[in-house]
Design a protein around this motif. Sequence first.
Motif, PDB file in Angstrom:
ATOM      1  N   GLN A 177       3.740  66.412  33.325  1.00 49.29           N
ATOM      2  CA  GLN A 177       3.771  65.180  32.538  1.00 49.29           C
ATOM      3  C   GLN A 177       2.676  64.221  32.997  1.00 49.29           C
ATOM      4  O   GLN A 177       2.080  63.516  32.187  1.00 49.29           O
ATOM      5  CB  GLN A 177       5.148  64.530  32.649  1.00 49.29           C
ATOM      6  N   GLN A 178       2.385  64.221  34.303  1.00 46.94           N
ATOM      7  CA  GLN A 178       1.323  63.361  34.830  1.00 46.94           C
ATOM      8  C   GLN A 178      -0.036  63.778  34.245  1.00 46.94           C
ATOM      9  O   GLN A 178      -0.842  62.930  33.860  1.00 46.94           O
ATOM     10  CB  GLN A 178       1.264  63.436  36.370  1.00 46.94           C
ATOM     11  N   SER A 179      -0.286  65.078  34.174  1.00 40.53           N
ATOM     12  CA  SER A 179      -1.548  65.563  33.584  1.00 40.53           C
ATOM     13  C   SER A 179      -1.646  65.155  32.129  1.00 40.53           C
ATOM     14  O   SER A 179      -2.705  64.736  31.654  1.00 40.53           O
ATOM     15  CB  SER A 179      -1.649  67.085  33.676  1.00 40.53           C
ATOM     16  N   LEU A 180      -0.536  65.282  31.406  1.00 36.53           N
ATOM     17  CA  LEU A 180      -0.534  64.903  29.995  1.00 36.53           C
ATOM     18  C   LEU A 180      -0.837  63.416  29.845  1.00 36.53           C
ATOM     19  O   LEU A 180      -1.615  63.027  28.965  1.00 36.53           O
ATOM     20  CB  LEU A 180       0.810  65.241  29.348  1.00 36.53           C
ATOM     21  N   SER A 181      -0.269  62.586  30.693  1.00 36.25           N
ATOM     22  CA  SER A 181      -0.535  61.147  30.632  1.00 36.25           C
ATOM     23  C   SER A 181      -2.017  60.858  30.851  1.00 36.25           C
ATOM     24  O   SER A 181      -2.608  60.026  30.155  1.00 36.25           O
ATOM     25  CB  SER A 181       0.294  60.395  31.674  1.00 36.25           C
ATOM     26  N   ARG A 182      -2.630  61.554  31.825  1.00 35.15           N
ATOM     27  CA  ARG A 182      -4.067  61.381  32.068  1.00 35.15           C
ATOM     28  C   ARG A 182      -4.884  61.785  30.845  1.00 35.15           C
ATOM     29  O   ARG A 182      -5.824  61.098  30.443  1.00 35.15           O
ATOM     30  CB  ARG A 182      -4.519  62.206  33.279  1.00 35.15           C
ATOM     31  N   ILE A 183      -4.540  62.945  30.261  1.00 38.96           N
ATOM     32  CA  ILE A 183      -5.269  63.439  29.093  1.00 38.96           C
ATOM     33  C   ILE A 183      -5.161  62.431  27.952  1.00 38.96           C
ATOM     34  O   ILE A 183      -6.160  62.080  27.312  1.00 38.96           O
ATOM     35  CB  ILE A 183      -4.704  64.816  28.645  1.00 38.96           C
ATOM     36  N   ARG A 184      -3.963  61.942  27.698  1.00 29.81           N
ATOM     37  CA  ARG A 184      -3.746  60.987  26.608  1.00 29.81           C
ATOM     38  C   ARG A 184      -4.540  59.697  26.848  1.00 29.81           C
ATOM     39  O   ARG A 184      -5.119  59.147  25.922  1.00 29.81           O
ATOM     40  CB  ARG A 184      -2.263  60.665  26.464  1.00 29.81           C
ATOM     41  N   LYS A 185      -4.576  59.246  28.101  1.00 34.24           N
ATOM     42  CA  LYS A 185      -5.295  58.017  28.440  1.00 34.24           C
ATOM     43  C   LYS A 185      -6.794  58.191  28.195  1.00 34.24           C
ATOM     44  O   LYS A 185      -7.457  57.301  27.671  1.00 34.24           O
ATOM     45  CB  LYS A 185      -5.023  57.657  29.909  1.00 34.24           C
TER      46      LYS A 185
END
Length: 188
Positions: A177-185
């Motif tokens: 989920q942390q990686s996804l948050s970075r990608i989205r940002k």
Amino acid sequence: MKQLIDYILQYGHLNEEQINFVIQRSKVISLQKDECFSQPGKIPRQVGFVLEGVFRGHYYTNDGEDVTRCFIGENSLMVDYVNFEAQTVATEYLQACTDAQLIVFSKQSWDELSEKIESWDNIKNKMVQLCMYQKSRTGPVVSQDATTRYLEFINNYPTLINRVPLTYIASYLGVTQQSLSRIRKNIH
């Protein structure tokens, strides 16, 4: 009910009497977020048509990791068809990601449609093929980088991004989920 009939009529013709028979054999049910339509260890007993809401097909690995395999949205047939037809136990979950409303057919009602409506098997086969294709579609290609997988997800499921928990999307993409948050940002 109109949504279901419109969906069915894409795959073949039914007269008014046949349409009424389909309606009589179905019922509308509601499921709350996180409730399961089908789950491992139980025989799937119904075919569903999603009127409102989003579902996900998922399973747990031997390590206990939750893996989302597909998402199923409105105006889609939903069933673990192989196990439903064979009346054998399911191996994956079909779980509501949101509150949902479905039109469902019991095994008996589904079989009655084949018995009473001459063209039903042809229509059913076309609907089930699409359902199975959508369910069997493998997730994003793991050899792609995570950003490419996320962009492909947005392209394939444009309406889901704000409707399902990010943890399910991360599970589908094979990232944390942390990686996804970075990608989205980085994208938005």
